[in-house]
Write a protein that holds these residues in place. Structure first.
Motif, short mmCIF file in Angstrom:
data_model
loop_
_atom_site.label_atom_id
_atom_site.label_comp_id
_atom_site.label_asym_id
_atom_site.label_seq_id
_atom_site.Cartn_x
_atom_site.Cartn_y
_atom_site.Cartn_z
N ARG A 221 29.92 -13.23 10.38
CA ARG A 221 30.50 -13.92 9.24
C ARG A 221 31.22 -15.20 9.65
O ARG A 221 31.19 -16.20 8.93
CB ARG A 221 31.47 -12.99 8.51
CG ARG A 221 31.93 -13.49 7.16
CD ARG A 221 30.76 -13.83 6.26
NE ARG A 221 30.40 -12.78 5.37
CZ ARG A 221 29.23 -12.68 4.75
NH1 ARG A 221 28.31 -13.60 4.96
NH2 ARG A 221 28.96 -11.70 3.94
N LEU B 289 34.00 -10.24 2.89
CA LEU B 289 32.81 -10.32 2.06
C LEU B 289 32.75 -11.64 1.30
O LEU B 289 31.67 -12.13 0.96
CB LEU B 289 32.79 -9.15 1.07
CG LEU B 289 32.70 -7.75 1.68
CD1 LEU B 289 32.85 -6.70 0.60
CD2 LEU B 289 31.36 -7.57 2.40
N GLY C 105 21.90 -5.11 5.35
CA GLY C 105 22.44 -6.45 5.31
C GLY C 105 23.91 -6.47 5.69
O GLY C 105 24.53 -5.43 5.97
N ARG D 160 26.63 -7.25 3.87
CA ARG D 160 27.51 -6.62 2.89
C ARG D 160 27.41 -5.10 2.97
O ARG D 160 28.42 -4.39 2.97
CB ARG D 160 27.16 -7.12 1.50
CG ARG D 160 28.11 -6.66 0.39
CD ARG D 160 27.66 -7.25 -0.93
NE ARG D 160 27.73 -8.70 -0.91
CZ ARG D 160 28.80 -9.40 -1.29
NH1 ARG D 160 29.88 -8.76 -1.72
NH2 ARG D 160 28.80 -10.71 -1.24
N THR E 281 19.14 -15.06 2.58
CA THR E 281 20.53 -15.32 2.20
C THR E 281 21.45 -15.10 3.39
O THR E 281 21.06 -14.52 4.41
CB THR E 281 20.98 -14.39 1.06
OG1 THR E 281 21.07 -13.04 1.54
CG2 THR E 281 19.99 -14.44 -0.11
N ASP F 270 23.71 -13.03 3.36
CA ASP F 270 23.98 -11.60 3.41
C ASP F 270 22.88 -10.83 4.12
O ASP F 270 23.14 -10.01 5.00
CB ASP F 270 24.16 -11.04 2.00
CG ASP F 270 24.44 -9.55 2.00
OD1 ASP F 270 25.45 -9.14 2.62
OD2 ASP F 270 23.67 -8.78 1.41
N ASN F 271 21.62 -11.10 3.78
CA ASN F 271 20.55 -10.32 4.41
C ASN F 271 20.03 -10.92 5.70
O ASN F 271 19.31 -10.25 6.45
CB ASN F 271 19.39 -10.09 3.42
CG ASN F 271 18.69 -11.37 3.01
OD1 ASN F 271 18.59 -12.34 3.76
ND2 ASN F 271 18.18 -11.39 1.78
#
Length: 835
Positions: A46, A105, A198, A200, A736, A738-739
């Motif tokens: 992240r 997140l 993913g 998230r 994305t 996220d994934n």
């Protein structure tokens, strides 16, 4: 009273034989390690979205993580002696950890909002750097601080801190369980959770594990009730530091410093050999933690610790000094890491290579802290409370070691020189302990001096590029953004090699790279403000210096080392670039640079980004494409160049589908006709913009006096590169943040390609262009014929006539063209027929 035989038995048997709450404590300890290291891996992923796609993200997360652990351990040590319900406190802290990690997140979106609030100048200046630092400290620090409470507080609940023989052995068992639990957490997240759920989903999985730990701790609290507080503990004063305790604290600090500095350096060295991929750093981190965990369990068997400790530290120094040479030798003799038949084989081979080269040094280094824990318990007379201070010193050392490794050791000494200095540090500590024990110092000092001289003079000479490459190493530097080298020799001329893996650009390919800049500037009717995402040698942004219509242009380059290399060794390109008053260089991550510039540009040009490079896949995500769209003015143009020789059809479908989520008016162009290293461009128009060939013809006529490329001096040449418009829908998966789909899949295909896998080069490039081309475009048919001609396809008749058969008359009759800039076969075949 506990007999001597019982003490001995408790020190060599497993945790189930020890008195106290039993096996559940050790299970919870392993679960704590799993969640902590799992979070560290996700935080690193992240923070790439906040700090940019360099190794500095890893360094910053490691540093903040260990700093938080150190402060948390110190706080727990201060309070541990007065805790009556330690398990209940830990249960509450588990719940608090979940609350503190949830903001991760939403971190990318929050940072984007702050970037917009700051504005472009402040966001890309020192205020933006402070925001990055604050995001790191406030994002990683608080949950790591809570995690730092766990071990000291668990010890308090586990046996009450009596400091007896069972306590000293249990300290080592707890540390070993916590460390090996971290290995399981890393494997769970990197091998399964990120692939399946993913980023998230992996966060929520770890939150579920925190809930499981919370339930177990409440069960322990219900079963055991309050822990008695001895009068001495309830009125305990701050720990008095005797000279012996000060030495132990210093050794704990050094242990954390040396291990983390060594870890960040060997990660960079390993990535010189291992293919850059999403998975390689996680595999290496598993190797580091596994070695430390196994060492902590083996340390239980060590007797006569005071006598063994200097020897172990000395052996660690020797193993560290030679580790780089051993690793490179084994990698070269074993053939390195070619593509494997399956992903498990890649895992095993990389781990074995890492284990043989760096495993011995890490394994020996892992003995230090567990043995210091026993000596600390003896000297301080306490368990949980005193151990917290030792953990705090170790964590603080880890924080400074990670920062020092990236910011001082690698830039100052190079990768291998940094390893040599860390090894000399271990040998120096071993000599200090021997002198303190009254041993003879002259032979020890002479030996240290000899080894130090060898380490600091010979290790820096170890190669940072593949010695079998047919090029000469002209220059190299290492730092937070990896290892950057300048290579020279035919046919590349000179080129920038990154992490011994791929060339950012070469003099030999300068005309192809310049064309990447010229083509977008000719497609837009008025390219007044332009941004280049990536600089490399400077050849692509150099194109803007030839266009009178450009009023201002910027280049975003994340690596200061690449900028330094471009300025020193590619002056014919970077010299005019930096002398142009219209040019601005911004040493910043391209995605963050676009966030800070809404509505600023007429044209944005994305360079060729490595799809499997750690962090580089972010530049092919929906979030990035949307950000670029917001950075464009009405009618603006975004051109994303794609390295087809590094992409499969699945990868390309993913990029196109993701691109179309932000741009509905899309065109496809190719960069040339040669099939070995083909390039293509996705061209997206913001609302109000579209491809207008009449406007392109006006732009070409206006800029023709300053252009020599045959394809750029006539509008018919640009039409040869145009495969068609947005007539075919994309069916790939959306990529994305996220994934991280593209980065994951491209990494897997890179290290373990499935049967039938291939990149879009050679005949696959021709097949793709034929499918992609708009059949209504006459020039697209010419382009397909030129591609086939370059590939020697027998389908193309009259091959002996050369490409002249397929070239528009306007190109053949243009006397101002330099045919040496033609993208393909040698220009001797391009002599136009006599008229």
């Amino acid at each position: 009273m506990v007999s001597q035989s019982e003490k001995t038995a408790s020190s060599i048997r497993g945790p189930e034989a020890l008195p106290g709450p039993g096996l559940l404590v050790f299970v919870l300890c392993a679960l704590s390690g799993a969640t902590a290291l799992g979070h560290q891996l996700l935080w690193t992923r992240r923070m790439v979205d906040v700090l940019g796609g360099t190794s500095e993200s890893v360094s910053r997360v490691l540093g903040c993580f260990f700093l938080g652990l150190a402060l948390g351990s110190a706080a727990a040590a201060w309070r541990a002696g007065r805790l009556r319900r330690p398990f209940r406190l830990l249960a509450g802290l588990e719940g608090l950890t979940v609350l503190l990690v949830l903001p991760f997140l939403f971190l990318p979106g929050a940072v984007e909002a702050v970037w917009l609030w700051l504005g472009p100048e402040r966001a890309l200046g020192w205020p933006g750097a402070w925001v990055k630092t604050a995001a790191s400290l406030l994002g990683v620090g608080p949950p790591a601080f809570i995690m730092g409470w766990f071990l000291p507080t668990l010890c308090r609940g586990g046996w009450g801190g009596s400091g007896g023989a069972a306590d000293k052995s249990r300290l080592r068992w707890l540390y070993g369980a916590n460390t090996l639990g971290g290995v399981l957490g890393l494997c769970l997240i990197s091998l399964w959770a990120l692939e399946t759920l993913g980023v998230r989903g992996a966060f929520f999985l770890l939150c579920g594990l925190h809930g499981l730990a919370l339930f177990g701790l409440l069960c322990l609290d219900w079963k055991n009730g309050a822990v008695p507080v001895r009068a001495a503990e309830s009125t305990a004063k701050p720990l008095g530091l005797t000279p012996e305790l000060k030495v132990l604290l210093g050794l704990s600090f050094f242990s954390g410093f040396a291990v983390l500095a060594y870890e960040v350096v060997v990660l960079e060295i390993t990535l010189l050999v291992a293919p850059l991929s999403f998975h390689a750093p996680a595999i290496l981190l598993v190797g580091v933690i596994l070695m430390l965990g196994l060492a902590s369990l083996c340390a239980i068997r060590v007797r006569r610790i005071e006598r063994s400790l200097p020897r172990l530290i000395g052996l660690t120094g020797w193993a560290t000094v030679v580790s780089s040479a051993v690793f490179l030798y084994v990698a070269r003799q074993s053939g390195g890491l070619p593509p494997m038949p399956d992903f498990a084989s890649f895992w095993i081979r990389l781990f074995v290579l890492f284990f043989v080269g760096f495993g011995p040094a890490l394994f020996l280094a892992g003995f230090l802290f567990p043995l210091l824990s026993v000596l600390w318990a003896r000297a301080s007379g306490g368990g949980a409370q005193a151990w917290g201070w030792l953990l705090a010193a170790n964590g603080l050392g880890g924080f400074l070691g990670a920062e020092c490794g990236y910011r001082l050791l690698m830039p100052g000494l190079g990768l291998h020189g940094a390893v040599g200095l860390i090894g000399v540090g271990y040998l120096g500590v071993a000599l200090f302990l021997r002198l303190r024990a009254g041993r003879r110092w002259v032979p020890q000092a002479l030996g240290l001096g000899l080894v130090g001289a060898m380490a600091l003079t010979l290790t820096p000479r170890l190669p940072v590029v593949n010695p079998s490459l047919p090029f000469e190493l002209l220059w190299s530097r290492s730092g937070a953004d990896g290892t950057v080298a300048v290579m020279g020799g035919p046919p590349i001329g000179r080129g920038i090699l990154v992490s011994n893996q791929y060339f950012l650009g070469t003099v030999g390919a300068r005309f192809d790279q310049e064309r990447q800049g010229h083509l977008p500037l000719l497609l837009h009717p008025a390219p007044k403000r332009v941004a280049f995402l990536g600089m490399a040698t400077g050849s692509t942004p150099f194109a803007a210096t030839r266009h009178a219509a450009v009023e201002a242009f910027s280049a975003y380059e994340i690596s200061p080392l690449v900028v330094e290399a471009a300025q020193q060794f590619f002056e014919e390109l970077s010299g005019p670039l930096f002398q142009d008053a219209r040019f601005t260089l911004r040493v910043e991550d391209a995605r963050l640079g676009m966030v800070a510039q809404p509505g600023a540009y007429d044209v944005v040009i994305g360079d060729l980004f490595l799809p499997w490079g750690p962090g580089a896949g972010r530049l092919y995500t929906r979030e990035h494409f949307a950000t670029v769209g917001r950075a464009l003015r009405p009618g603006g143009l975004f051109v994303q160049w794609l390295p087809l020789f590094q992409l499969s059809q699945e990868h390309l479908d993913c990029i196109e589908a993701t691109f179309r989520t932000s741009f509905t008016e899309v065109d496809w162009f190719i960069g040339g006709f040669e099939g070995s290293y083909p390039m293509a461009a996705l061209v997206g128009w913001k609302e109000g913009g579209r491809l207008d060939w009449a406007a392109v013809a006006e732009r070409v006529a206006a800029e023709r006096p300053r252009l020599q490329d045959p394809l750029l001096r006539q509008v018919e040449g640009l039409q040869l590169l145009h495969l068609g418009g947005s007539v075919k829908a994309a069916s790939g998966r959306i990529n994305t943040l996220d994934n991280v789909f593209l980065e994951r899949v491209a990494s897997r295909d890179r290290v373990a390609p499935p049967p039938g896998f291939g990149y879009l080069q050679g005949s696959a490039f021709a097949d793709w262009a034929r499918i992609r081309a708009d059949s209504n475009q006459h020039n697209a048919e010419r382009a397909l014929a030129l591609i086939d001609w370059h590939l020697g396809n027998p389908r193309v008749r009259n091959l002996s006539l050369g490409m002249n058969r397929y070239l528009p008359t306007a190109l053949l009759e243009d006397g101002g063209s330099d045919w040496a800039q033609w993208p393909g076969r040698p220009p001797v075949l391009l002599n136009p027929p006599a008229r």
